[in-house]
Scaffold this active site. Structure first.
Site, mmCIF file in Angstrom:
data_model
loop_
_atom_site.group_PDB
_atom_site.id
_atom_site.type_symbol
_atom_site.label_atom_id
_atom_site.label_comp_id
_atom_site.label_asym_id
_atom_site.label_seq_id
_atom_site.Cartn_x
_atom_site.Cartn_y
_atom_site.Cartn_z
ATOM 1 C CB SER A 1 -36.129 -7.158 47.434
ATOM 2 O OG SER A 1 -36.319 -6.841 48.787
ATOM 3 C CG ASP B 1 -40.265 -0.683 46.323
ATOM 4 O OD1 ASP B 1 -40.705 -1.846 46.318
ATOM 5 O OD2 ASP B 1 -39.408 -0.285 45.518
ATOM 6 C CG HIS C 1 -40.823 -4.708 48.400
ATOM 7 N ND1 HIS C 1 -39.813 -4.022 47.772
ATOM 8 C CD2 HIS C 1 -40.233 -5.789 48.970
ATOM 9 C CE1 HIS C 1 -38.666 -4.642 47.962
ATOM 10 N NE2 HIS C 1 -38.898 -5.722 48.686
#
Length: 559
Positions: free
Chosen positions: A211, A336, A455
């Protein structure tokens, strides 16, 4: 039988008392002593937690070298994370004294030397996070033990400043920003200078992160300040080109923060902010977790990197020549965007409620607003092709998640892979899609039965949690964890995820030529999980068709 038992007990005792360990290690700041943990017969790991890599940072200043210490530093506990908002954003946690790192060194029958080094950079939207990660019953998410032991590599995790203290910028030299990125760079430089004392090879350092950490890894390969220190890099669900990677108007955000803490917004602003209580500054960086039709959740991520002329001398897309000799893996999770889309369109998670097509149109309009109605129409046409005349509930919901995934993560990652490949000299390029379904999908939870990998779902597997806490996982989860650790550590050793000491279930081809192949990572993967041209129609839309449409500002000028 009794004699056999005595012999076994003696053998275990002798192995324990003669455990292979680094003992006290000499670093540039002074001597450090960690802990030696026994994992099995002739398998130990030396663990060092809380080694300072820089001094306590000055407010809105680059990190400085640590002055050192006398005696032996007992590196046995994690140090506080950097000052940041709590998860509910109602208070702060952490400390300004936070520039520390942790090291795991695997040991076998003799003291390890010349091992590859993997340096982890955590995510958290540049707002939250710590070098140890989330903690449940003293089981820390970013514990490097499983990777170090299974892959025979040294693992390093580091802390860096986040939130306003890490990323606030006026866009001028009085408050240039990127302090958190400078912290990461200082930690990389410390590892480069000191890791040989821990048995590591300073010429073989691999960065990996997820991320905002994945974008940070990308930034660290693009800045000229790391020249010669990084050999390889892995970006998971985040690259410098993501729409949230660079802040385009940092001055506006700095003024908003200044007003919240009663500072002027003129030439005195930077001086006032530097003297303001760090707690107040941190609380002033609170973001909204709500979305509106013209302000999707991802646009609320207001603190990030800036093109400052120093750490980033130019736009990230123009800096890939700095990564020409760095081997690079980049990829995303297949859903995600779910974490974000479920806030923008709450009905996505409902098994019983339809998601109106108008909601998709609104989301697309917010992502393409610079192009006006033409942007929205082209986007909707691209995503609804193949629906037929009567798309079902699941199709519409999945499409909504695909839109978020593509815009926020997948398309920018593909763009970064293209640019890395185009600029590469000796550096190799690899692409992946992680598709192991979310463990909560189909249960009595907010997750729908069709959920793929959300995610951050990949983190537990990269850090070996199915082995650390086996009761919480099925055998298939241990399979996917074993595969990811094998690919990641093989890559750290050789620059080729297929070559190393660990077997892999499928040969991962390079991202090259016209095929642009990628690997789909899943618990039952084999050679049929090699694909090409990831989501080509949608990448083409976001990267080529949409930019070619006239912008609203241009239309206004012509009128």
């Amino acid at each position: 039988m009794a004699l056999l038992g005595i012999c076994v007990a003696v053998a275990v005792f002798l192995e324990a008392v003669s455990a292979v360990t680094l003992g006290v290690v000499y670093t540039e700041g002074g001597m450090v002593e960690g802990e030696n943990i026994r994992l099995g017969y002739r398998r130990h790991v030396d663990r060092f937690r809380g080694i300072p890599y820089a001094d306590i940072p000055g407010r809105f200043e680059k990190p400085r070298r640590h002055p050192g210490w006398d005696g032996i530093l007992k590196a046995k506990d994690y140090r506080p994370r950097c000052l940041q908002l709590n998860l509910l954003m109602t208070d702060t946690r952490g400390s300004e004294d936070c520039l520390y790192l942790n090291i795991w060194v695997p040991q076998g029958s003799s003291v390890s030397t010349n091992l590859p080094v993997m340096v982890w950079i955590y995510g958290g939207g540049y707002l939250v996070g710590g070098s140890m990660g989330a903690n449940f019953l003293d089981n820390y998410l970013y514990d490097g033990q499983e990777i170090a032991d299974r892959g025979n590599v040294i693992v390093v995790t580091l802390g860096y400043r986040v939130g306003t203290l890490g990323f606030l910028s006026t866009g001028e030299s009085d408050l240039p920003g990127n302090y958190g990125l400078w912290d990461q760079q200082a930690a990389i430089a410390w590892v480069y200078r000191n890791i040989r004392s821990f048995g590591g090879d300073p010429s073989n350092i691999t960065l990996f992160g997820e991320s905002a950490g994945g974008a940070s890894v990308s930034f660290q390969t693009l800045t000229p300040h790391n020249k010669g220190m990084i050999r390889r890099a892995i970006s998971q669900s985040g690259v410098a080109l993501c729409p949230w990677g660079i802040i385009r108007n940092p001055r506006r955000i700095a003024e908003e923060v200044a007003l919240k803490v009663n500072c002027p917004t003129d030439s005195r602003m930077a001086a006032c902010l530097k003297m303001t209580d760090p707690y107040l500054l941190t609380m002033a960086g609170t973001i909204s977790m709500q979305s509106s039709p013209d302000q999707p959740l991802v646009n609320n991520l207001i603190l990030s990197g800036v093109v400052d002329g120093d750490f980033l001398p130019d736009e990230p897309s123009k800096l890939f020549h700095n990564a020409a000799d760095i081997d690079y893996i980049a990829g995303v999770n297949d859903m995600d965007g779910h974490l974000f889309t479920a806030v923008d369109i709450p009905s996505v998670n409902s098994m019983l409620v339809d998601t109106p097509i108008e909601e998709l149109r609104r989301l697309l309009a917010s992502y393409t607003k610079d192009k006006g109605k033409a942007g929205e129409e082209n986007a909707f046409s691209t995503y609804s092709t193949g629906w037929g005349t009567n798309p079902n509930r699941e199709t519409i919901k999945k499409t909504a998640v695909d839109i978020g995934t593509d815009y926020i993560f997948l398309v920018p990652t593909q763009a970064a892979l293209y640019l890395h490949k185009a600029n590469a000299k000796t550096g190799r390029t690899y692409s992946y899609l992680f598709s192991e379904p979310n463990r909560m999908g189909g249960l009595i939870t907010p997750y729908p039965s069709w959920m793929g990998a959300d995610h951050a779902d990949d983190l537990q597997y990269v850090f070996g949690k199915p082995f650390t806490t086996p009761l919480g996982y099925w055998p298939r989860h241990r399979d996917v964890s074993k595969y990811m650790i094998a690919y990641w550590t093989n890559f750290a050793k050789t620059g080729d995820p297929n070559q190393g000491d660990s077997e892999v279930p499928a040969r991962w081809p390079e991202f090259q030529g016209d095929s642009e192949q990628y690997l789909e990572i899943h618990h039952n993967m084999d050679n049929t999980y090699i694909h090409q041209k990831m989501r080509l129609r949608y990448v083409h839309f976001w990267a080529s068709i949409l930019p070619s449409l006239p912008s609203l500002s241009n239309e206004t000028k012509s009128e």
